[in-house]
Write a protein that holds these residues in place. Structure first.
Motif, PDB file in Angstrom:
ATOM      1  N   VAL A  18       0.856  -1.187   0.000  1.00  0.00           N
ATOM      2  CA  VAL A  18       0.000   0.000   0.000  1.00  0.00           C
ATOM      3  C   VAL A  18       0.893   1.239   0.000  1.00  0.00           C
ATOM      4  O   VAL A  18       1.796   1.369   0.838  1.00  0.00           O
ATOM      5  N   ALA A  19       0.686   2.119  -0.971  1.00  0.00           N
ATOM      6  CA  ALA A  19       1.500   3.339  -1.049  1.00  0.00           C
ATOM      7  C   ALA A  19       1.234   4.208   0.165  1.00  0.00           C
ATOM      8  O   ALA A  19       0.081   4.363   0.594  1.00  0.00           O
ATOM      9  N   PRO A  20       2.303   4.739   0.746  1.00  0.00           N
ATOM     10  CA  PRO A  20       2.089   5.605   1.916  1.00  0.00           C
ATOM     11  C   PRO A  20       1.362   6.868   1.511  1.00  0.00           C
ATOM     12  O   PRO A  20       1.460   7.325   0.365  1.00  0.00           O
ATOM     13  N   PRO A  21       0.626   7.425   2.396  1.00  0.00           N
ATOM     14  CA  PRO A  21      -0.071   8.680   2.072  1.00  0.00           C
ATOM     15  C   PRO A  21       0.927   9.797   1.837  1.00  0.00           C
ATOM     16  O   PRO A  21       2.028   9.791   2.387  1.00  0.00           O
ATOM     17  N   PRO A  22       0.590  10.717   0.978  1.00  0.00           N
ATOM     18  CA  PRO A  22       1.524  11.817   0.717  1.00  0.00           C
ATOM     19  C   PRO A  22       1.785  12.639   1.976  1.00  0.00           C
ATOM     20  O   PRO A  22       0.883  12.852   2.796  1.00  0.00           O
ATOM     21  N   VAL A  23       3.045  13.060   2.089  1.00  0.00           N
ATOM     22  CA  VAL A  23       3.440  13.863   3.245  1.00  0.00           C
ATOM     23  C   VAL A  23       3.120  15.331   2.963  1.00  0.00           C
ATOM     24  O   VAL A  23       3.594  15.895   1.973  1.00  0.00           O
ATOM     25  N   VAL A  24       2.306  15.869   3.771  1.00  0.00           N
ATOM     26  CA  VAL A  24       1.929  17.276   3.629  1.00  0.00           C
ATOM     27  C   VAL A  24       2.693  18.079   4.675  1.00  0.00           C
ATOM     28  O   VAL A  24       2.567  17.810   5.876  1.00  0.00           O
TER      29      VAL A  24
END
Length: 305
Positions: A18-24
């Motif tokens: 699962v791709a990690p969520p984008p870092v904001v």
């Protein structure tokens, strides 16, 4: 009636990733508000200085390259250079004496540093300027006698006072730089049969320069500004030169701005030079040196294209 069962091969798949969520990045509105407020205040100050007629910028430009001002600037630069060279030469001697195993040399170095760091520079200059009250003449036997007044003029007095004062601080800077070098370096060099002076000159001091250069650069800039104090003994430095001019024409603020701008220009040049000297002596401590401001500018222009 028989029902045939058809077996279909199911392709094997690896573990599902699962791709990690984008870092904001965190937002800091307070920083932007403070930055905008600081820029607004800076713009207001610059606008006030540029539009206030009391600054008399045309007069500043007219006197900026006056020969009397340039002569005072040259004497200021000369005093700064002589003070730094002779002060650090004496400072190296004081540092070596302080680190020596000889108790007498150690005590003499400590006493010198304690004495000249305790007396304000202005007091030292006034003392040397009036040394004739204590020793009207200097005699070396019956062959040579000279009046102290004729021997110690204003410029000579300024050099003596500035150098002796600078040496006390330079000695501590050099001593701190020497102590920053690992003792194993000295032990390894002595194991190879190198003399103590050769170890100091070839092994210790080159490595100590990384710790010496930053405070030495700070002292250089401080000495440049500190030479203005010699105006109290009528030495024609930059400040005294502009004082002579505004005592005649009463243009106090414009002439003080002339001296201020010259100090800003020279200090900026020395600061840039200090940056590149520090970069030179940092080569052995970093695998890759950070880019210089000019290199950053070239990279930014290349990226913009």
């Amino acid at each position: 009636m028989t029902r045939s069962t058809h077996l279909q091969a199911v392709p094997e798949t690896g573990p599902v990733t699962v791709a990690p969520p984008p870092v904001v990045p965190a937002r800091h509105p307070g920083r932007w508000i403070a930055a905008v407020a600081a820029l607004v205040v800076f713009a207001l100050v610059v606008h006030s200085m540029a539009t206030n007629p009391n600054f008399q910028w045309p007069v500043v430009a007219a006197y900026f390259t006056l020969p009397a001002v340039l002569n005072g600037l040259w004497l200021t630069l000369w005093l700064t250079a002589v003070t730094m060279v002779l002060g650090f030469a004496l400072g190296v001697v004081l540092a070596v004496m302080r680190l020596s195993g000889n108790a007498v040399l150690n005590w003499l170095s400590w006493t010198y540093t304690w004495l000249f760091r305790s007396i304000p520079l202005l007091v030292q200059l006034l003392f040397w300027f009036n040394i004739g009250a204590l020793y009207p003449t200097l005699s070396f036997g019956p062959w040579f006698t000279v009046d102290t007044v004729n021997l110690l003029g204003g410029t000579t007095t300024a050099v003596i006072g500035l150098v002796l004062h600078e040496a006390a601080f330079a000695g501590e800077v050099v001593r701190a730089g020497i102590l920053s070098v690992d003792a194993g370096q000295t032990e390894a060099a002595q194991a190879l049969g190198m003399t103590r002076m050769r170890v100091l000159r070839r092994i210790v001091l080159p490595q100590a320069m990384r710790a010496i250069i930053p405070p030495a650069g700070n002292m250089l800039i401080g000495t440049l500004k500190g030479t203005s104090i010699v105006s109290v003994i009528a030495v024609h430095d930059l400040l005294y030169s502009v004082q002579l001019i505004y005592n005649r024409n009463y243009l106090v603020i414009p002439l003080l701005l002339v001296a201020t701008v010259w100090y800003l220009v020279i200090t900026s040049i020395l600061t840039a030079g200090q940056y590149y000297v520090e970069r030179h002596y940092a080569r052995g401590a970093h695998r890759e040196l950070p880019p210089t401001p000019l290199q950053r500018l070239r990279a930014a222009l290349k990226g913009a294209r």
